[in-house]
Design a protein around this motif. Sequence first.
Motif, mmCIF file in Angstrom:
data_model
loop_
_atom_site.group_PDB
_atom_site.id
_atom_site.type_symbol
_atom_site.label_atom_id
_atom_site.label_comp_id
_atom_site.label_asym_id
_atom_site.label_seq_id
_atom_site.Cartn_x
_atom_site.Cartn_y
_atom_site.Cartn_z
ATOM 1 N N MET A 57 0.850 -1.187 0.000
ATOM 2 C CA MET A 57 0.000 0.000 0.000
ATOM 3 C C MET A 57 0.892 1.245 0.000
ATOM 4 N N THR A 58 0.472 2.269 -0.686
ATOM 5 C CA THR A 58 1.206 3.526 -0.773
ATOM 6 C C THR A 58 1.144 4.261 0.566
ATOM 7 N N ARG A 59 2.310 4.713 1.024
ATOM 8 C CA ARG A 59 2.340 5.543 2.228
ATOM 9 C C ARG A 59 2.022 6.975 1.823
ATOM 10 N N HIS A 60 1.068 7.528 2.491
ATOM 11 C CA HIS A 60 0.654 8.893 2.188
ATOM 12 C C HIS A 60 1.623 9.900 2.793
ATOM 13 N N ARG A 61 1.883 10.947 2.054
ATOM 14 C CA ARG A 61 2.796 11.999 2.516
ATOM 15 C C ARG A 61 2.305 12.658 3.800
ATOM 16 N N ILE A 62 0.996 12.721 3.977
ATOM 17 C CA ILE A 62 0.439 13.377 5.171
ATOM 18 C C ILE A 62 0.901 12.679 6.450
ATOM 19 N N PHE A 63 1.222 11.390 6.396
ATOM 20 C CA PHE A 63 1.652 10.661 7.591
ATOM 21 C C PHE A 63 2.928 11.259 8.173
ATOM 22 N N THR A 64 3.822 11.720 7.317
ATOM 23 C CA THR A 64 5.097 12.269 7.781
ATOM 24 C C THR A 64 5.075 13.790 7.914
ATOM 25 N N THR A 65 3.964 14.400 7.560
ATOM 26 C CA THR A 65 3.798 15.847 7.712
ATOM 27 C C THR A 65 3.587 16.157 9.191
ATOM 28 N N SER A 66 4.183 17.225 9.671
ATOM 29 C CA SER A 66 4.014 17.571 11.090
ATOM 30 C C SER A 66 2.621 18.159 11.324
ATOM 31 N N VAL A 67 2.067 17.803 12.461
ATOM 32 C CA VAL A 67 0.771 18.358 12.856
ATOM 33 C C VAL A 67 0.900 19.870 12.992
ATOM 34 N N ALA A 68 2.046 20.326 13.480
ATOM 35 C CA ALA A 68 2.282 21.758 13.678
ATOM 36 C C ALA A 68 2.210 22.539 12.366
ATOM 37 N N SER A 69 2.551 21.903 11.261
ATOM 38 C CA SER A 69 2.503 22.612 9.977
ATOM 39 C C SER A 69 1.076 22.739 9.444
ATOM 40 N N VAL A 70 0.179 21.874 9.880
ATOM 41 C CA VAL A 70 -1.214 21.916 9.435
ATOM 42 C C VAL A 70 -2.095 22.665 10.438
ATOM 43 N N TYR A 71 -1.680 22.665 11.698
ATOM 44 C CA TYR A 71 -2.436 23.300 12.777
ATOM 45 C C TYR A 71 -2.850 24.740 12.454
ATOM 46 N N PRO A 72 -1.966 25.589 11.900
ATOM 47 C CA PRO A 72 -2.397 26.954 11.566
ATOM 48 C C PRO A 72 -3.548 26.986 10.556
ATOM 49 N N HIS A 73 -3.618 26.001 9.701
ATOM 50 C CA HIS A 73 -4.712 25.929 8.725
ATOM 51 C C HIS A 73 -6.028 25.565 9.424
ATOM 52 N N TYR A 74 -5.944 24.656 10.412
ATOM 53 C CA TYR A 74 -7.130 24.339 11.208
ATOM 54 C C TYR A 74 -7.618 25.600 11.924
ATOM 55 N N LEU A 75 -6.669 26.340 12.525
ATOM 56 C CA LEU A 75 -7.035 27.579 13.224
ATOM 57 C C LEU A 75 -7.656 28.599 12.280
ATOM 58 N N ALA A 76 -7.035 28.797 11.139
ATOM 59 C CA ALA A 76 -7.539 29.785 10.182
ATOM 60 C C ALA A 76 -8.946 29.429 9.719
ATOM 61 N N LYS A 77 -9.170 28.160 9.453
ATOM 62 C CA LYS A 77 -10.497 27.717 9.001
ATOM 63 C C LYS A 77 -11.544 27.999 10.075
ATOM 64 N N ALA A 78 -11.205 27.713 11.327
ATOM 65 C CA ALA A 78 -12.135 27.930 12.430
ATOM 66 C C ALA A 78 -12.342 29.419 12.697
ATOM 67 N N GLU A 79 -11.238 30.169 12.780
ATOM 68 C CA GLU A 79 -11.331 31.588 13.123
ATOM 69 C C GLU A 79 -12.030 32.391 12.036
ATOM 70 N N LYS A 80 -11.877 31.975 10.784
ATOM 71 C CA LYS A 80 -12.556 32.655 9.680
ATOM 72 C C LYS A 80 -14.080 32.590 9.843
ATOM 73 N N LYS A 81 -14.533 31.551 10.546
ATOM 74 C CA LYS A 81 -15.969 31.367 10.780
ATOM 75 C C LYS A 81 -16.382 31.770 12.193
ATOM 76 N N GLY A 82 -15.499 32.524 12.873
ATOM 77 C CA GLY A 82 -15.845 33.041 14.190
ATOM 78 C C GLY A 82 -15.636 32.069 15.337
ATOM 79 N N ARG A 83 -14.925 30.982 15.108
ATOM 80 C CA ARG A 83 -14.646 30.023 16.169
ATOM 81 C C ARG A 83 -13.263 30.309 16.741
ATOM 82 N N SER A 84 -12.909 29.647 17.828
ATOM 83 C CA SER A 84 -11.688 30.017 18.550
ATOM 84 C C SER A 84 -10.619 28.920 18.552
ATOM 85 N N LYS A 85 -9.403 29.345 18.907
ATOM 86 C CA LYS A 85 -8.284 28.422 19.085
ATOM 87 C C LYS A 85 -8.626 27.435 20.199
ATOM 88 N N ALA A 86 -9.261 27.909 21.254
ATOM 89 C CA ALA A 86 -9.637 27.045 22.372
ATOM 90 C C ALA A 86 -10.547 25.906 21.901
#
Length: 121
Positions: free
Chosen positions: A1-30
């Motif tokens: 089976m192919t190993r997906h690149r996301i497995f080796t991607t750091s959570v910290a590098s994607v975390y700001p995108h999660y925050l931006a998506k939430a904050e853009k809709k008025g939700r919080s980091k908390a």
Amino acid sequence: MTRHRIFTTSVASVYPHYLAKAEKKGRSKAEVDAILCWLTGYSHATLDEQLVRKVSFEAFFAQAPRMNPARSGITGTVCGIRVEDVEEPTMREIRYLDKLIDELARGRPMAKILRQTDADN
């Protein structure tokens, strides 16, 4: 089976995108952090540690203190893929997280996102 690149991607590098998506809709980091802690069992302090250490998604989920058993109740689609049908365990955990962040951005109440029932309150 192919190993997906996301497995080796750091959570910290994607975390700001999660925050931006939430904050853009008025939700919080908390709220984003509460979702991550609920899903994995990390405390806020250990979650911050994992982000500082820039652990990969694979390590993040493998080292999680206690994956929430209620996560199996997460259903629906992310990028056209049904999360409950994803067979590869790490990819399924990533999709669960993506789905929860999507629900947050769509304005769903936190109690519903965290699959809480009246008995839980």
